[in-house]
Design a protein around this motif. Sequence first.
Motif, PDB file in Angstrom:
ATOM      1  N   MET A  68       6.503  -3.457   1.379  1.00  0.00           N
ATOM      2  CA  MET A  68       6.880  -4.666   0.656  1.00  0.00           C
ATOM      3  C   MET A  68       8.132  -5.289   1.263  1.00  0.00           C
ATOM      4  O   MET A  68       8.260  -6.501   1.286  1.00  0.00           O
ATOM      5  CB  MET A  68       7.106  -4.293  -0.815  1.00  0.00           C
ATOM      6  N   ARG A  69       9.004  -4.432   1.772  1.00  0.00           N
ATOM      7  CA  ARG A  69      10.240  -4.938   2.355  1.00  0.00           C
ATOM      8  C   ARG A  69       9.954  -5.836   3.552  1.00  0.00           C
ATOM      9  O   ARG A  69      10.600  -6.880   3.734  1.00  0.00           O
ATOM     10  CB  ARG A  69      11.124  -3.770   2.775  1.00  0.00           C
ATOM     11  N   SER A  70       8.992  -5.453   4.382  1.00  0.00           N
ATOM     12  CA  SER A  70       8.688  -6.247   5.568  1.00  0.00           C
ATOM     13  C   SER A  70       8.075  -7.600   5.201  1.00  0.00           C
ATOM     14  O   SER A  70       8.300  -8.593   5.900  1.00  0.00           O
ATOM     15  CB  SER A  70       7.762  -5.470   6.501  1.00  0.00           C
TER      16      SER A  70
ATOM     17  N   LYS B 135       0.538  -2.916   7.806  1.00  0.00           N
ATOM     18  CA  LYS B 135       0.787  -2.325   6.490  1.00  0.00           C
ATOM     19  C   LYS B 135      -0.277  -2.763   5.481  1.00  0.00           C
ATOM     20  O   LYS B 135      -0.708  -1.973   4.644  1.00  0.00           O
ATOM     21  CB  LYS B 135       2.176  -2.680   5.992  1.00  0.00           C
ATOM     22  N   VAL B 136      -0.692  -4.014   5.571  1.00  0.00           N
ATOM     23  CA  VAL B 136      -1.733  -4.505   4.661  1.00  0.00           C
ATOM     24  C   VAL B 136      -3.039  -3.755   4.915  1.00  0.00           C
ATOM     25  O   VAL B 136      -3.705  -3.310   3.976  1.00  0.00           O
ATOM     26  CB  VAL B 136      -1.924  -6.030   4.812  1.00  0.00           C
ATOM     27  N   VAL B 137      -3.398  -3.594   6.179  1.00  0.00           N
ATOM     28  CA  VAL B 137      -4.635  -2.883   6.521  1.00  0.00           C
ATOM     29  C   VAL B 137      -4.558  -1.439   6.038  1.00  0.00           C
ATOM     30  O   VAL B 137      -5.513  -0.912   5.458  1.00  0.00           O
ATOM     31  CB  VAL B 137      -4.897  -2.951   8.043  1.00  0.00           C
ATOM     32  N   THR B 138      -3.423  -0.792   6.233  1.00  0.00           N
ATOM     33  CA  THR B 138      -3.245   0.588   5.789  1.00  0.00           C
ATOM     34  C   THR B 138      -3.375   0.691   4.275  1.00  0.00           C
ATOM     35  O   THR B 138      -4.050   1.594   3.753  1.00  0.00           O
ATOM     36  CB  THR B 138      -1.867   1.116   6.234  1.00  0.00           C
ATOM     37  N   THR B 139      -2.778  -0.231   3.555  1.00  0.00           N
ATOM     38  CA  THR B 139      -2.837  -0.223   2.094  1.00  0.00           C
ATOM     39  C   THR B 139      -4.255  -0.451   1.596  1.00  0.00           C
ATOM     40  O   THR B 139      -4.723   0.247   0.695  1.00  0.00           O
ATOM     41  CB  THR B 139      -1.898  -1.305   1.517  1.00  0.00           C
ATOM     42  N   VAL B 140      -4.950  -1.404   2.196  1.00  0.00           N
ATOM     43  CA  VAL B 140      -6.325  -1.696   1.782  1.00  0.00           C
ATOM     44  C   VAL B 140      -7.223  -0.489   2.064  1.00  0.00           C
ATOM     45  O   VAL B 140      -8.042  -0.113   1.226  1.00  0.00           O
ATOM     46  CB  VAL B 140      -6.849  -2.968   2.489  1.00  0.00           C
TER      47      VAL B 140
ATOM     48  N   ARG C 139      -6.582   2.230  -0.515  1.00  0.00           N
ATOM     49  CA  ARG C 139      -7.173   1.904  -1.824  1.00  0.00           C
ATOM     50  C   ARG C 139      -8.683   2.099  -1.810  1.00  0.00           C
ATOM     51  O   ARG C 139      -9.263   2.589  -2.772  1.00  0.00           O
ATOM     52  CB  ARG C 139      -6.832   0.465  -2.216  1.00  0.00           C
ATOM     53  N   ARG C 140      -9.317   1.700  -0.720  1.00  0.00           N
ATOM     54  CA  ARG C 140     -10.765   1.916  -0.601  1.00  0.00           C
ATOM     55  C   ARG C 140     -11.103   3.403  -0.653  1.00  0.00           C
ATOM     56  O   ARG C 140     -12.067   3.809  -1.293  1.00  0.00           O
ATOM     57  CB  ARG C 140     -11.282   1.334   0.707  1.00  0.00           C
ATOM     58  N   GLU C 141     -10.318   4.181   0.050  1.00  0.00           N
ATOM     59  CA  GLU C 141     -10.561   5.622   0.082  1.00  0.00           C
ATOM     60  C   GLU C 141     -10.375   6.233  -1.306  1.00  0.00           C
ATOM     61  O   GLU C 141     -11.154   7.079  -1.728  1.00  0.00           O
ATOM     62  CB  GLU C 141      -9.623   6.287   1.095  1.00  0.00           C
TER      63      GLU C 141
END
Length: 78
Positions: free
Chosen positions: A1-3, A60-65, A68-70
């Motif tokens: 979120m900081r980035s 970071k967005v790709v990692t977060t998504v 969440r999918r996993e």
Amino acid sequence: MRSVVQLFALRLLYFSLVFGVLTVAPLELDLMLRVLIAFAVSMVLSVFLLRRNRQEVAEKVVTTVDARRERRRQSPKG
């Protein structure tokens, strides 16, 4: 979120700097025209100067998504 916040702040800073220069410059430009020029110039600047920041946010967005999918796949369906 900081980035994400940092990227937004830097884009806003570029816009403010360009708008400030256009306001101080002895040009007789309408306010809306100054805003539009500042927006366009700051977009171009951010494309080149904030490439690393944008790439970091995208990763970071790709990692977060993906995380969440996993989690959704692993959670029992009720």
